[in-house]
Design an enzyme around this catalytic site. Structure first.
Site, short mmCIF file in Angstrom:
data_model
loop_
_atom_site.label_atom_id
_atom_site.label_comp_id
_atom_site.label_asym_id
_atom_site.label_seq_id
_atom_site.Cartn_x
_atom_site.Cartn_y
_atom_site.Cartn_z
N THR A 173 6.09 -10.43 -9.46
CA THR A 173 4.79 -9.73 -9.81
C THR A 173 4.76 -8.04 -9.84
O THR A 173 5.86 -7.63 -9.18
CB THR A 173 3.82 -9.84 -8.37
OG1 THR A 173 2.58 -9.44 -8.32
CG2 THR A 173 4.51 -9.75 -7.20
N GLU A 181 0.95 -13.70 -4.69
CA GLU A 181 1.55 -14.02 -3.24
C GLU A 181 0.97 -15.41 -2.62
O GLU A 181 1.75 -15.76 -1.65
CB GLU A 181 1.39 -12.84 -2.70
CG GLU A 181 2.46 -11.77 -2.93
CD GLU A 181 1.94 -10.83 -3.95
OE1 GLU A 181 0.71 -11.23 -4.55
OE2 GLU A 181 2.55 -9.69 -4.20
N LYS A 226 -12.56 6.29 1.23
CA LYS A 226 -12.81 6.38 2.86
C LYS A 226 -13.44 7.65 2.88
O LYS A 226 -12.88 8.59 2.93
CB LYS A 226 -11.72 6.34 3.50
CG LYS A 226 -11.15 4.99 3.73
CD LYS A 226 -9.75 4.85 2.76
CE LYS A 226 -9.00 3.71 2.93
NZ LYS A 226 -8.11 3.46 1.73
N TRP A 228 -16.31 2.72 4.15
CA TRP A 228 -15.48 2.43 3.10
C TRP A 228 -16.43 2.22 1.82
O TRP A 228 -17.32 1.37 1.74
CB TRP A 228 -14.72 1.08 2.99
CG TRP A 228 -13.66 1.41 4.15
CD1 TRP A 228 -13.07 2.45 4.55
CD2 TRP A 228 -12.47 0.10 4.22
NE1 TRP A 228 -11.81 2.02 5.34
CE2 TRP A 228 -11.56 0.78 5.13
CE3 TRP A 228 -12.32 -1.19 4.29
CZ2 TRP A 228 -10.41 0.28 5.60
CZ3 TRP A 228 -11.39 -2.02 4.64
CH2 TRP A 228 -10.30 -1.17 5.30
#
Lengths: 547, 547
Positions: B189, B336, B446, B451
Site C-alpha cells: 500500500t 489494511e 483542528k 474538527w
C-alpha cells in the site's frame, strides 16, 4: 506439516477469537426496532434483546455462575431461550439444552453427566424435576421460567423467577474475550440402546456454522430461505441442535423472529398467518399435524419455505405441501454435525416447473453446503463412485462437527475414523453431487454382495394397494449373507398373501429397480409394527424378536 | 483469561483449519458448468477452473516452488489471476499481487522487500521488468503470461508461458492441510511519503472475510449484490486488495464471473451488455469513464449493482448513475482491512423511494458488516457520541485485518493501538449506526477546539458557480490552533474574489451547517491543484508549499 510462512501480529493487535458475542453485533445494528415475538403473548425489539442478554449475564454472575460452569435450560421455544443461546456462552459458561421429551431418568442422567451447576426450568417441567430432585447431584440452584405473573412455589432450591431476576440485574455487562475453542453448548443424543451421549460445540464452531448458513440459506436465489426480509419461526425445538442453528443466523441478520412456545398445531398455523412467516424448519410429523388443521385451509402459504429434516421428506408429504403452496426443502445433518451438512439445491430451470414436479428434487438430501466436505465410502473407507447407484456410508468433514462425546472418548474414536466423522447413514451420490440417503447403516441389508436399502424396499411394498405399513430388516442367511424379512400391516378390510406382495415386487425387478434377491422370502402380516418413543420403526427390536 | 471449558477432540478427529482450498469446494459442486469468461477472448467452466488450479499447483511445484515461497503476479484482470488466487496459497506459498501502476523503482522495491521467488508477468509488463532486472534480488524464475499463441522472447530467466506449463503439468494435485494462520497473500500500500508498506492476510482471514461477505452482500434484500444468479465483473483490479475479495466469494458460490482484462471503458460497457452483468465494484474515476462512453447510452443497466469504494461516492456521480438505472452503493475499507468493513445499508422503506431520492443514503459509508466492530474515537482513544455530529477517528476490530506491516513491526504498532486498527479516517456515526466518513485524519483541520472536515469545506466552496475545484488544508494559527487555507481553481471565463467565496460560505454559517471559523481567511486562486499519481489531491505537498 508444510513449512508455510506465519507472521507475528503487532504486539497490540487484536487476535479476534471467534466468539458468539460477535453474532450479536450486526442484527441490532441493522434493525434495532425489528421485532422478536413470543407467540400471542408478547413481543420486543432487538434493542430489548441486547439489554435482556446483558441483564441475564449479570443475573447469572450475581448468582455465582463462573466461566466453565454449565447451565441447563428446560423451556419451550421462547425469546427467553434465545437470550440463553447468547448470554450463557457469552459469559464463558456452557449452555446445556435439555431434551424435555426424555424420560425423567434420562433427564437426570444427562444433568449428572453434564455436571450442570444451574438449571433454568419452565413451570411445566417443575413436577418432573421435583420428582427426581434427590438424584440430581451437581445442581446448586434452579431458576424458574414462568409465563405467568408470579412464580409457582417449588421444593427445588430456586433463586426465583427469570423476569424478576432480570429486573433486578444490571443492564450492562462487559463480555470478556476468551479462547474460541471454549465449549459454548452441549446436549444429548439418544439411540435405541445405551445411555444418551453428550455432543458439544465450541464458540468457533457455532460462529462458522452461522456464517456458512448465510452462504447456503441466503445466497441462493433458488433456495431463498433466510433473507433480511424473512420472518422466521422455528418448528423444531430449540433443545434440538440449537433449533438447527437458525436462531443464531436470524439474530446475526436482524430478521423478525416468532417463537411459538409449545407446538400446538392450531397455534402454529395461527402464528404463520398473523406474522406472515416465510421460513421455518420442521420434522415431517409436526408438518403433518399442521397440515391436518382446519385453519391451514384458509392460510396463504405461497411464501412459506420450510426446511424438513429429522427424518426423510416423503414424496407424499412434499406433494401435499405443494398443493397448499408450501415450498419444502430437505436439510441433512444430525446432532453430531451442529447440524447443517447439505440442503436441497434447485437449479434455476427446476423453478420453472410446477411445484408438484419439483418434488423429486426437493426430497433428495441436496448438495453439501459451503465449507462442508461429504463423501460416501465402503466399509474399508474408500470412496465409492458418484454414479447415483453405488452406496456407501456418508462421512463428513466440516469446521463444526462435534469433536467427540463428552467423557466418552472411546465412543468419540468410533465416530471419527481416518479424520472423517462417520454418520452411520448409507447414501448414493448422483453425478451432480446430490446426496440421496438410503438407510441407516445398521438397517441396510447386505445381501448377495450388495447393499439393499430397507427404506427403498418398504416404500415399494407400501405401494401395494392393500398395504398400510411395512418394515424390512435383514436376517442372517447362509448363502446370501442376509436376506430381507418384512413385517406388513394391511389396511382395514384388505387382504394380501405372501405371493401377492412378491408378485407386486417382481414388477420392480422386471423394471430393473431392484434385484431379484431383494424380494423377501418371508413376510409376517402383523397388527402393529414396533415403534420407538419418537415414532420411528424400532428395527433393533424387530431383529431381536426374529432371532 | 476466563477459565472456560475446552475439551480435547477424539484422537483421529479432523481439526479443520480454515484454508482457501475449502472455498473452492462448493462452487464447482453447485455449478460445474457455470462459466468463467475472459473478456471477448475465451471462456471455460468451473470444472475447468478446478482442473487448471490443480495443473498450476503442479506446474509451480515442478518449478521448485515450496510452501513458504512467495510468487508475485503482474497481470490484468483475468481468469489466470483467479487461478493464482487459489493455487498459490493452496500449495502453502504466498501470493504477492503486484500493483502494476507503481513506478518501476517501486515495483523493484516491493519485489525485493517481499522476497519474491517467482514472478508471473504479462507480456505488457515484460519491458518494465527487463529494464530493472539487475536490481531484482531474490527472484529465481519468471513465468510469462500471454494472451497470444506464443510467448514473447525475453531476457528474463523465463520458465516459459503459463498455458504451456499448465498443459505439461499433471491434472491432479493433493493440496495439503496446514496452519490456518499461514500467510496466503501480500501486497503493498502506498502513501504520499515513504516506501510502500506490505500488508498480509492469512488463510483463516480470507476464509472468514469470504464467509462474512455472503452475510452482507447476499443476505440483505435491500442490497442484493452477490447472489447465485448474479453475473460478476470486477472493475477494481485484482492486485488491489484481491479485487476486494469478491472473486473468492463468487467462486465459493459458483456464480458466473466475467474478467475484463484491461480497463478500457468501451470494452467494459460491451461486456456489461453482452453478459448482462449484475454486480461490479469500482472506483469513482473508472465509473465516470464508463459513464462517458457512447455505448452506455444504449445499455439496459437497471439490474447493474455497483459497489463504489476507493474514494467517496459523490452525490453527483450517484445521481448520474441513477439516471442511467445504475444502483450504486458505498463500500468502506482499505488495504489494511482486507478490505470489507461497512456497506451502504438501505431499509425496505428506502427502496420505495425513486432511485434519485435514495442517493443521500447510498453515498454514506453504510453500516459495519457482520463480525466487524467499528468505533469512532477521540485522540485519547475514547469513543465519541453516535449523534451524527461528533467526529472521531474510525477504528476497527474484525477477524480479517492485517496484523502488522511486513518487516516493519514499528509501523504495525502505529497501526494498532489499544487492540484497535486505526484507519486514519475521520467520521461521524449517525444514531442508526451509519458511518459517514469526513476526512483523512491528517487532512482534518483542528480549529477552535473542533474538527473541521476539509472535504466538507471543499464541497461547499465547489458549489459557488464560478468554482471548478477546491482544496483546503489547515495552516498553523496562534489563536485557533489551525485555520483553513483554500486553493481554488475557477471555471474558464469566470471570476471570483476572496470576498465572493467568503460571502458564499457565510450562507452555510447562517444555516448552521458550518461554524464561522470554518470560513478560510486566505484563498489562493490557482491554475491547478496539485494531485498525486493516482489523482487524489496532494495535501501534503500543498501544506509543504504553504510553509
Amino acid at each position: 506439516m508444510a513449512q508455510t510462512r506465519i507472521l507475528p501480529p503487532a504486539d497490540n493487535a487484536h487476535q479476534y477469537p471467534l466468539l458468539i458475542k460477535q453474532l450479536l453485533m450486526s442484527g441490532p445494528r441493522y434493525s434495532p426496532d425489528q421485532e422478536i415475538v413470543y407467540a400471542n403473548r408478547s413481543k420486543y425489539t432487538y434493542t430489548d434483546l441486547v439489554e435482556r442478554i446483558h441483564r441475564l449475564a449479570n443475573a447469572l454472575t450475581d448468582a455465582g455462575v463462573k466461566p466453565g460452569d454449565t447451565i441447563a435450560v428446560m423451556d419451550w421455544d421462547t425469546p427467553r431461550y434465545l437470550e440463553c443461546f447468547f448470554a450463557i456462552p457469552m459469559i464463558g459458561a456452557v449452555l446445556h439444552t435439555v431434551n424435555v421429551r426424555l424420560s425423567p431418568d434420562q433427564i437426570v442422567y444427562t444433568m449428572n453427566h453434564a455436571e450442570d451447576d444451574v438449571v433454568m426450568v419452565h413451570d411445566d417441567f417443575l413436577p418432573i424435576l421435583e420428582g427426581v430432585k434427590d438424584e440430581i447431584k451437581t445442581v446448586k440452584h434452579y431458576i424458574q421460567l414462568s409465563d405467568e405473573p408470579s412464580a409457582k412455589s417449588t421444593s427445588l432450591n430456586s433463586l426465583g423467577e427469570y423476569e424478576a431476576l432480570l429486573a433486578k440485574a444490571g443492564a450492562q455487562f462487559d463480555f470478556p474475550d476468551f479462547d474460541e475453542n471454549s465449549i459454548a453448548t452441549t446436549f444429548y443424543t439418544t439411540g435405541t440402546t445405551g445411555n444418551p451421549k453428550g455432543v458439544f460445540f465450541s464458540h468457533r464452531q457455532l460462529v462458522l456454522h452461522t456464517l456458512a448458513m448465510t452462504g447456503s440459506l441466503s445466497a441462493y436465489d433458488e433456495i431463498p430461505l433466510l433473507r433480511s426480509s424473512s420472518v422466521y419461526m422455528p418448528v423444531t425445538p430449540m433443545f434440538h441442535v440449537h433449533a438447527w442453528g437458525v436462531p443464531y443466523a436470524a439474530t446475526m441478520m436482524g430478521i423478525k423472529q416468532v417463537y411459538p412456545g409449545r407446538y400446538e398445531p392450531e397455534l402454529l398455523v395461527d402464528l404463520l398467518k398473523e406474522h406472515k412467516v416465510t421460513f421455518s424448519h420442521c420434522v415431517p410429523t409436526v408438518m403433518q399435524m399442521m397440515m391436518a388443521t382446519e385453519s391451514i385451509k384458509t392460510a396463504d402459504l405461497s411464501n412459506w419455505h420450510v426446511l424438513i429434516g429429522g427424518s426423510a421428506l416423503t414424496r407424499g408429504l412434499c406433494d401435499a405441501g405443494a398443493r397448499l403452496g408450501i415450498s419444502m426443502y430437505t436439510g441433512y445433518g444430525m446432532s453430531e454435525t451442529c447440524p447443517l451438512l447439505s440442503v436441497t439445491h434447485l437449479k434455476p430451470e427446476d423453478l420453472e416447473l410446477p411445484l408438484e414436479q419439483q418434488t423429486s428434487k426437493r426430497i433428495k438430501t441436496g448438495i453439501a453446503v459451503p465449507m462442508v466436505n461429504l463423501e460416501i465410502v465402503d466399509p474399508e473407507g474408500n470412496p465409492v463412485p458418484h454414479d447415483g447407484e453405488a452406496k456407501g456410508e456418508v462421512v463428513a468433514r466440516a469446521p463444526w462437527l462435534t469433536q467427540s462425546y463428552f467423557k466418552e472418548p472411546e465412543k468419540g474414536e468410533e465416530l471419527w475414523q481416518g479424520g472423517w466423522l462417520h454418520t452411520g447413514d448409507v447414501a448414493s451420490m448422483e453425478p451432480d453431487n446430490t446426496l440421496v440417503i438410503k438407510d441407516r447403516i445398521k438397517d441396510v441389508i447386505k445381501t448377495g454382495g450388495e447393499w439393499l436399502s430397507s427404506l427403498d424396499l418398504e416404500n415399494l411394498i407400501s405401494q401395494h394397494p392393500a398395504v398400510a405399513g411395512a418394515a424390512v430388516v435383514g436376517v442372517p442367511d447362509e448363502k446370501w449373507g442376509e436376506r430381507p424379512h418384512a413385517l406388513v400391516t394391511l389396511k382395514p378390510g384388505e387382504e394380501a398373501s405372501l405371493e401377492d406382495i412378491q408378485s407386486h415386487l417382481k414388477k420392480f425387478v422386471d423394471s430393473g429397480e431392484i434385484n431379484k434377491w431383494a424380494i423377501p422370502g418371508q413376510i409376517d402380516f402383523v397388527e402393529d409394527i414396533p415403534k420407538t418413543s419418537v415414532g420411528k420403526i424400532n428395527k433393533k427390536l424387530i431383529r431381536d424378536q426374529l432371532k
